[in-house]
Motif scaffolding. Structure first.
Motif: not given
Length: 166
Positions: A139-143, A152-154
Motif C-alpha cells: 500500500l505504502a509503495h503504491d501511494l 489511506v493516505a501518506l
C-alpha cells in the motif's frame, strides 16, 4: 570428576566384597559400612553444595538482569527524549547540521508513512488472503508511486535526526 569416578568404583568394589563375604548382611548395615570406608558421600555432598551455590547465583542474576533490563529501558527512553529535543530545536531554528569534534548531527527530511483512514474503504487487493491482514508495504509503495487509494493516505514526513560519530 575423576575423583568421583574413582570413589564410585571403590564404593562398588567394597560393597560387592562385603556382600560376597556376608550375603546375610542387611542393606542398611551394608550401606553404613561402605559409607564409612569410602569418600563417595563427601564428594557427592560437595557436588550438591556446588549445584546449590550455582542455583543461588542463577536466582541472584535473574533479579539483577531484571533490574538491568529496567535500567536499559530507562536509558533508551532518556536517549530518545534527548535526541527528540535536539531534532525539534534544530528544526525550529532551521539548523540542518551541527558539527562537534566527536560527532556530526544533521536533520534531513523524513519519509512519509502510511496512515489508514478507513480500513473498509481499502481495496481487497491490499489485503492478504486468509485472515484479513493489510499489506501495508505494498500500500505504502503504491501511494508513494502516485496511486490514489481510498481509505489511506501518506502522513506528512517528519524530520529525522542523524548522528554520525566517525
Amino acid at each position: 570428576m575423576d575423583q568421583l569416578a574413582f570413589a564410585a568404583t571403590t564404593y562398588r568394589t567394597i560393597r560387592d566384597r562385603i556382600r560376597a563375604i556376608d550375603p546375610q548382611l542387611d542393606e542398611q548395615t551394608l550401606a553404613d559400612t561402605v559409607e564409612g570406608l569410602t569418600e563417595v558421600h563427601e564428594i557427592l555432598a560437595a557436588i550438591v553444595r556446588a549445584a546449590l551455590a550455582d542455583e543461588a547465583m542463577v536466582t541472584g542474576l535473574k533479579c539483577r538482569v531484571g533490574e538491568m533490563q529496567d535500567r536499559l529501558a530507562r536509558l533508551q527512553d532518556r536517549a530518545a527524549k534527548r535526541r527528540q529535543i535536539v531534532k525539534e530545536t534544530m528544526v525550529e531554528l532551521d539548523l540542518t547540521k551541527l558539527s562537534a569534534p566527536d560527532f556530526t548531527a544533521s536533520v534531513r527530511p523524513g519519509m512519509p508513512s502510511l496512515v489508514v483512514l478507513d480500513e473498509d474503504a481499502v481495496p481487497k487487493t491490499y489485503w492478504e488472503p486468509g485472515a484479513p491482514r493489510l499489506r501495508r508495504q505494498v500500500l505504502a509503495h503504491d501511494l508513494k508511486g502516485g496511486a490514489e487509494i481510498e481509505g489511506v493516505a501518506l502522513s506528512n514526513p517528519e524530520p529525522v535526526l542523524s548522528v554520525r560519530t566517525r
